[in-house]
Design a protein around this motif. Structure first.
Motif, PDB file in Angstrom:
ATOM      1  N   GLU A  71       0.831  -1.202   0.000  1.00 53.27           N
ATOM      2  CA  GLU A  71       0.000   0.000   0.000  1.00 53.27           C
ATOM      3  C   GLU A  71       0.864   1.250   0.000  1.00 53.27           C
ATOM      4  O   GLU A  71       2.022   1.230   0.404  1.00 53.27           O
ATOM      5  N   TRP A  72       0.240   2.331  -0.440  1.00 58.90           N
ATOM      6  CA  TRP A  72       0.899   3.638  -0.455  1.00 58.90           C
ATOM      7  C   TRP A  72       0.741   4.302   0.910  1.00 58.90           C
ATOM      8  O   TRP A  72      -0.306   4.181   1.541  1.00 58.90           O
ATOM      9  N   HIS A  73       1.779   5.006   1.333  1.00 62.29           N
ATOM     10  CA  HIS A  73       1.741   5.797   2.566  1.00 62.29           C
ATOM     11  C   HIS A  73       1.956   7.258   2.181  1.00 62.29           C
ATOM     12  O   HIS A  73       2.800   7.554   1.338  1.00 62.29           O
ATOM     13  N   GLU A  74       1.181   8.137   2.792  1.00 61.44           N
ATOM     14  CA  GLU A  74       1.330   9.568   2.548  1.00 61.44           C
ATOM     15  C   GLU A  74       1.443  10.315   3.866  1.00 61.44           C
ATOM     16  O   GLU A  74       0.855   9.910   4.866  1.00 61.44           O
ATOM     17  N   ALA A  75       2.204  11.386   3.830  1.00 65.75           N
ATOM     18  CA  ALA A  75       2.316  12.285   4.975  1.00 65.75           C
ATOM     19  C   ALA A  75       2.274  13.712   4.439  1.00 65.75           C
ATOM     20  O   ALA A  75       2.985  14.048   3.492  1.00 65.75           O
ATOM     21  N   GLU A  76       1.399  14.527   5.033  1.00 67.08           N
ATOM     22  CA  GLU A  76       1.285  15.924   4.610  1.00 67.08           C
ATOM     23  C   GLU A  76       1.872  16.824   5.677  1.00 67.08           C
ATOM     24  O   GLU A  76       1.598  16.661   6.865  1.00 67.08           O
ATOM     25  N   GLY A  77       2.681  17.766   5.225  1.00 68.97           N
ATOM     26  CA  GLY A  77       3.306  18.706   6.139  1.00 68.97           C
ATOM     27  C   GLY A  77       3.181  20.128   5.645  1.00 68.97           C
ATOM     28  O   GLY A  77       2.686  20.389   4.542  1.00 68.97           O
ATOM     29  N   THR A  78       3.657  21.042   6.477  1.00 69.42           N
ATOM     30  CA  THR A  78       3.637  22.469   6.162  1.00 69.42           C
ATOM     31  C   THR A  78       5.019  23.039   6.395  1.00 69.42           C
ATOM     32  O   THR A  78       5.672  22.713   7.390  1.00 69.42           O
ATOM     33  N   GLY A  79       5.479  23.867   5.468  1.00 66.46           N
ATOM     34  CA  GLY A  79       6.793  24.467   5.566  1.00 66.46           C
ATOM     35  C   GLY A  79       6.738  25.983   5.562  1.00 66.46           C
ATOM     36  O   GLY A  79       5.841  26.584   4.960  1.00 66.46           O
ATOM     37  N   TYR A  80       7.715  26.567   6.250  1.00 66.58           N
ATOM     38  CA  TYR A  80       7.872  28.026   6.320  1.00 66.58           C
ATOM     39  C   TYR A  80       9.348  28.365   6.178  1.00 66.58           C
ATOM     40  O   TYR A  80      10.202  27.613   6.648  1.00 66.58           O
ATOM     41  N   PHE A  81       9.637  29.491   5.562  1.00 69.42           N
ATOM     42  CA  PHE A  81      11.021  29.950   5.499  1.00 69.42           C
ATOM     43  C   PHE A  81      11.467  30.351   6.899  1.00 69.42           C
ATOM     44  O   PHE A  81      10.716  30.989   7.640  1.00 69.42           O
ATOM     45  N   PHE A  94       5.447  17.821  10.101  1.00 65.73           N
ATOM     46  CA  PHE A  94       4.465  16.795   9.780  1.00 65.73           C
ATOM     47  C   PHE A  94       3.687  16.412  11.027  1.00 65.73           C
ATOM     48  O   PHE A  94       2.711  15.696  10.956  1.00 65.73           O
ATOM     49  N   PHE A  95       4.161  16.894  12.190  1.00 67.03           N
ATOM     50  CA  PHE A  95       3.600  16.489  13.478  1.00 67.03           C
ATOM     51  C   PHE A  95       3.361  17.707  14.361  1.00 67.03           C
ATOM     52  O   PHE A  95       4.163  18.005  15.245  1.00 67.03           O
ATOM     53  N   GLY A  96       2.292  18.430  14.112  1.00 67.86           N
ATOM     54  CA  GLY A  96       1.913  19.547  14.985  1.00 67.86           C
ATOM     55  C   GLY A  96       2.983  20.610  15.100  1.00 67.86           C
ATOM     56  O   GLY A  96       3.523  21.050  14.101  1.00 67.86           O
ATOM     57  N   PRO A  97       3.332  20.968  16.338  1.00 71.03           N
ATOM     58  CA  PRO A  97       4.253  22.090  16.531  1.00 71.03           C
ATOM     59  C   PRO A  97       5.727  21.716  16.393  1.00 71.03           C
ATOM     60  O   PRO A  97       6.588  22.538  16.641  1.00 71.03           O
ATOM     61  N   PHE A  98       6.040  20.489  16.008  1.00 74.05           N
ATOM     62  CA  PHE A  98       7.433  20.053  15.923  1.00 74.05           C
ATOM     63  C   PHE A  98       7.956  20.221  14.509  1.00 74.05           C
ATOM     64  O   PHE A  98       7.419  19.644  13.572  1.00 74.05           O
ATOM     65  N   TYR A  99       8.999  21.053  14.377  1.00 73.31           N
ATOM     66  CA  TYR A  99       9.566  21.381  13.076  1.00 73.31           C
ATOM     67  C   TYR A  99      10.953  20.793  12.933  1.00 73.31           C
ATOM     68  O   TYR A  99      11.679  20.641  13.901  1.00 73.31           O
ATOM     69  N   GLY A 100      11.302  20.492  11.695  1.00 71.66           N
ATOM     70  CA  GLY A 100      12.649  20.068  11.356  1.00 71.66           C
ATOM     71  C   GLY A 100      13.182  20.906  10.216  1.00 71.66           C
ATOM     72  O   GLY A 100      12.421  21.396   9.376  1.00 71.66           O
ATOM     73  N   SER A 101      14.491  21.069  10.194  1.00 73.11           N
ATOM     74  CA  SER A 101      15.124  21.828   9.115  1.00 73.11           C
ATOM     75  C   SER A 101      14.981  21.120   7.782  1.00 73.11           C
ATOM     76  O   SER A 101      15.039  19.891   7.699  1.00 73.11           O
TER      77      SER A 101
END
Length: 167
Positions: A71-81, A94-101
């Motif tokens: 099966e296909w797996h998808e993850a949606e995230g949001t990015g900011y400069f 991809f997980f609430g308030p936790f951001y990665g570079s």
């Protein structure tokens, strides 16, 4: 908050591409090579689709196929400069308030056809391209660049093991 901020750092010797044009970067990218992480473990045919949201942020849709589960797996995230839209240094969640570079540190600035990506440290590495495979010579050159910057290329997972020169 220190943990969250630490995840959006820039590793030593890594310099975000500047100038950077997000409007040229959006669209579909294919994973050519990566360092292993649990969130992609066991997945093949991995791609990332980047698009602009109405609020100016970046929508990130990662997709990969699990052979084990068929099966296909998808993850949606949001990015900011992080600093400037002119610099390829973003924070993505991809997980609430936790951001990665998400740092584009090498890019085909003429045609935006390949990119080298780092995370907050050198255990995160991706080689992305606009096509599912790239020329073996170009791939080798880009991997050498990553090695010279301190990425452990001996642990790289290649998406297309049929590329000439790969085992």
């Amino acid at each position: 908050m220190l943990f969250v901020n630490g995840c959006v750092s820039i590793p030593e010797q890594i310099t975000p591409v500047s100038p950077f044009q997000l409007d040229r970067y959006v669209g579909k990218w294919y994973e050519i090579a990566r360092l292993d992480h649990r969130f992609e473990r066991g997945l093949t045919q991995i791609s990332a689709e980047y698009s602009l949201r109405e609020d100016g942020s970046l929508k990130v849709l990662n997709r990969g196929y699990s052979m084990e589960n068929q099966e296909w797996h998808e993850a949606e995230g949001t990015g900011y400069f992080v600093d400037s839209p002119n610099q390829a240094y973003l924070k993505i969640s991809f997980f609430g308030p936790f951001y990665g570079s998400y740092i584009v540190f090498d890019l085909d600035t003429v045609n935006y056809q390949y990119a080298l990506i780092s995370g907050p440290d050198k255990s995160y590495f991706w080689l992305l391209a606009r096509t599912p495979s790239i020329d073996a010579e170009l791939q080798a050159t880009l991997i050498k660049k990553a090695a010279a910057l301190g990425f452990d290329v001996s642990k790289i997972i290649y998406a297309n093991k049929n590329v000439v020169g790969q085992e």
